[in-house]
Design a protein around this motif. Structure first.
Motif, PDB file in Angstrom:
ATOM      1  N   CYS A 118      29.765  42.435  55.354  1.00 23.69           N
ATOM      2  CA  CYS A 118      30.496  40.990  55.121  1.00 23.69           C
ATOM      3  C   CYS A 118      29.150  40.668  55.234  1.00 23.69           C
ATOM      4  CB  CYS A 118      31.619  41.080  56.360  1.00 23.69           C
ATOM      5  SG  CYS A 118      33.591  41.442  56.290  1.00 23.69           S
ATOM      6  N   SER A 122      26.521  38.580  47.643  1.00 21.23           N
ATOM      7  CA  SER A 122      27.460  38.463  46.436  1.00 21.23           C
ATOM      8  C   SER A 122      26.501  39.235  45.579  1.00 21.23           C
ATOM      9  CB  SER A 122      28.084  37.235  45.931  1.00 21.23           C
ATOM     10  OG  SER A 122      28.301  36.984  45.186  1.00 21.23           O
ATOM     11  N   GLU A 248      40.204  47.270  54.713  1.00 24.21           N
ATOM     12  CA  GLU A 248      38.997  46.886  53.147  1.00 24.21           C
ATOM     13  C   GLU A 248      39.889  46.147  52.364  1.00 24.21           C
ATOM     14  OE1 GLU A 248      34.942  49.730  53.253  1.00 24.21           O
ATOM     15  OE2 GLU A 248      36.112  50.055  51.884  1.00 24.21           O
ATOM     16  N   LEU A 252      39.283  41.880  51.254  1.00 19.92           N
ATOM     17  CA  LEU A 252      39.369  41.558  49.820  1.00 19.92           C
ATOM     18  C   LEU A 252      40.437  41.255  49.385  1.00 19.92           C
ATOM     19  CD1 LEU A 252      37.965  41.996  47.194  1.00 19.92           C
ATOM     20  CD2 LEU A 252      39.473  44.488  46.760  1.00 19.92           C
ATOM     21  N   LEU A 256      40.060  37.140  47.958  1.00 13.44           N
ATOM     22  CA  LEU A 256      40.691  36.319  47.258  1.00 13.44           C
ATOM     23  C   LEU A 256      41.298  35.489  47.095  1.00 13.44           C
ATOM     24  CD1 LEU A 256      41.176  40.083  45.154  1.00 13.44           C
ATOM     25  CD2 LEU A 256      38.847  37.964  44.814  1.00 13.44           C
ATOM     26  N   SER A 281      34.146  36.309  46.409  1.00 14.06           N
ATOM     27  CA  SER A 281      34.833  37.951  46.734  1.00 14.06           C
ATOM     28  C   SER A 281      33.508  39.050  46.807  1.00 14.06           C
ATOM     29  CB  SER A 281      36.443  37.628  46.628  1.00 14.06           C
ATOM     30  OG  SER A 281      36.149  37.613  45.021  1.00 14.06           O
ATOM     31  N   LYS A 282      33.048  38.935  45.924  1.00 16.32           N
ATOM     32  CA  LYS A 282      32.524  41.030  45.874  1.00 16.32           C
ATOM     33  C   LYS A 282      31.051  40.529  46.848  1.00 16.32           C
ATOM     34  CE  LYS A 282      32.327  41.025  41.984  1.00 16.32           C
ATOM     35  NZ  LYS A 282      32.830  38.664  41.301  1.00 16.32           N
ATOM     36  N   LYS A 283      30.738  41.803  46.996  1.00 17.58           N
ATOM     37  CA  LYS A 283      29.314  42.162  47.745  1.00 17.58           C
ATOM     38  C   LYS A 283      28.469  43.454  47.286  1.00 17.58           C
ATOM     39  CE  LYS A 283      30.432  39.662  51.429  1.00 17.58           C
ATOM     40  NZ  LYS A 283      29.104  39.275  52.022  1.00 17.58           N
ATOM     41  N   PHE A 310      34.623  49.647  48.871  1.00 22.89           N
ATOM     42  CA  PHE A 310      34.448  48.324  48.932  1.00 22.89           C
ATOM     43  C   PHE A 310      34.331  47.590  47.715  1.00 22.89           C
ATOM     44  CE2 PHE A 310      34.055  43.931  49.064  1.00 22.89           C
ATOM     45  CZ  PHE A 310      35.346  43.895  49.576  1.00 22.89           C
ATOM     46  N   HIS A 311      33.048  48.162  46.728  1.00 20.19           N
ATOM     47  CA  HIS A 311      32.462  48.167  46.241  1.00 20.19           C
ATOM     48  C   HIS A 311      33.305  48.219  45.262  1.00 20.19           C
ATOM     49  CE1 HIS A 311      29.082  47.736  42.679  1.00 20.19           C
ATOM     50  NE2 HIS A 311      29.903  49.184  42.421  1.00 20.19           N
ATOM     51  N   GLN A 314      36.537  46.634  45.249  1.00 19.00           N
ATOM     52  CA  GLN A 314      36.625  45.640  43.962  1.00 19.00           C
ATOM     53  C   GLN A 314      37.075  45.423  43.309  1.00 19.00           C
ATOM     54  OE1 GLN A 314      33.493  43.884  45.897  1.00 19.00           O
ATOM     55  NE2 GLN A 314      31.431  44.641  44.577  1.00 19.00           N
ATOM     56  N   CYS A 318      39.531  43.017  41.214  1.00 17.24           N
ATOM     57  CA  CYS A 318      38.705  42.117  39.876  1.00 17.24           C
ATOM     58  C   CYS A 318      38.790  42.980  38.184  1.00 17.24           C
ATOM     59  CB  CYS A 318      37.387  41.769  40.191  1.00 17.24           C
ATOM     60  SG  CYS A 318      37.076  40.756  41.340  1.00 17.24           S
TER      61      CYS A 318
END
Length: 351
Positions: A118, A122, A248, A252, A256, A281-283, A310-311, A314, A318
């Motif tokens: 977190c 981005s 996670e 997300l 979003l 909203s992304k990392k 998480f990658h 997302q 997305c």
């Protein structure tokens, strides 16, 4: 007797979820570390090579990022401040809540990794891609991602020191100095030499992209080898993994929702809201993995696992949202970019 002919319903093209080949390469690297972990002299050599690779990685980031183009985007400062607030204020607050809620179900290292993701800046490339698919403000997504990457060089280590304290590998003034020397100094050196290296970087863009990815794979192999040697993987049970994925998914979904409806409340038009949602909203996996290696040291293996999961999550979610938004009718909403506004995008660093 003729049967009545039913109306033909056009079939919609199925939504294709992205298969991230680089994530597959990361997973293969984790598997290699599990089967053949570096130890002894080999571990020392791999650690030294990983340190050099991280410095090279951030040097290339600095050499490729156009400061002038990023500064030109300051005229849309409200949008960029909104993305920065989402990335470095709202996300960390939700991360603290997630760690407090899911922490008892996770190991301390996984809980810290959940919070760490977190704090990461981005993405750039995937934010641009999804904003373009959804017919959003692509130039704004470029600048927002660039600003986030620049701010993350300072804000991510500072937030880690404040929120993770001694758990993040002992983040201390000495640790922050080490981070500055390994990340910030090479980045600034790349910025200073950008003019002299621009032609070389443009001619060998594909090769340098492979260098980027190879450097990160080396960092991952080193971190997971240390984890195997320390025997930490026995603590990642299926139940803990399920709890991590659930936390996670909620993170997300919350981001979003907050970025889309929060941007509407702030008066942004549709095109700008699209850019804010995807950039806010992304990392970034590319920025987060080297930072974690520096911040967490021997605990980096478990600390980067939440970010890797998480990658991919997302990207899949997305992709669905971007494709659906791209099919929405054009309503002439305030903030839609002019035709051709997405042309001539500046060069980007990996997301």
């Amino acid at each position: 007797m003729n049967r009545p002919r039913l109306p033909r319903v056009p079939l919609q093209a199925p939504i294709r979820l992205p298969v991230d080949l680089y994530v597959l390469a990361l997973l293969a690297t984790v598997g290699l570390a599990a089967l053949l972990p570096a130890s002894g002299t080999a571990a020392e050599a791999a650690g030294g090579a990983a340190t050099a690779a991280v410095a090279l990685l951030f040097f290339l980031y600095g050499a490729r990022l156009s400061t002038r183009e990023a500064l030109d985007g300051l005229r849309h400062w409200r949008l960029h401040l909104t993305v920065l607030a989402a990335t470095f204020a709202v996300f960390p607050l939700l991360g603290l809540a997630a760690r407090a809620t899911a922490g008892p179900l996770l190991t301390p290292a996984l809980a810290d990794g959940l919070l760490f993701l977190c704090l990461v800046p981005s993405t750039i490339q995937s934010s641009i891609t999804f904003t373009s698919m959804a017919r959003g403000n692509v130039p704004a997504a470029v600048c927002a991602g660039s600003f986030s990457s620049l701010a993350g060089l300072v804000l991510t280590p500072v937030l880690a020191a404040l929120l993770l304290g001694g758990t993040a590998g002992g983040v201390s003034p000495d640790g922050l100095l080490r981070i500055a020397l390994q990340l910030l100094v090479p980045f600034l050196a790349g910025q200073l030499l950008r003019g002299a290296l621009r032609g070389l970087l443009d001619r060998h863009r594909r090769l340098l992209g492979r260098v980027d990815r190879g450097a990160i794979l080396l960092v991952v192999y080193t971190a997971f080898s240390e984890g195997m040697t320390a025997g930490i993987w026995g603590r990642v049970t299926p139940g803990r993994l399920a709890a991590l994925l659930g936390a996670e998914a909620l993170l997300l979904a919350a981001m979003l929702t907050l970025t889309w409806y929060g941007a509407r409340r702030l008066g942004f038009g549709r095109a700008d809201r699209v850019a804010i949602q995807f950039a806010g909203s992304k990392k970034s996996l590319a920025a987060g993995l080297p930072m974690a290696a520096v911040l967490f040291g021997a605990q980096a293996a478990l600390a980067v696992l939440p970010l890797m999961l998480f990658h991919q999550m997302q990207l899949m979610v997305c992709a669905v949202i971007a494709k659906r938004r791209g099919r929405e009718p054009r309503g002439g909403d305030r903030g839609d970019p002019a035709p051709g506004a997405a042309a001539g995008l500046p060069g980007t660093v990996p997301a």
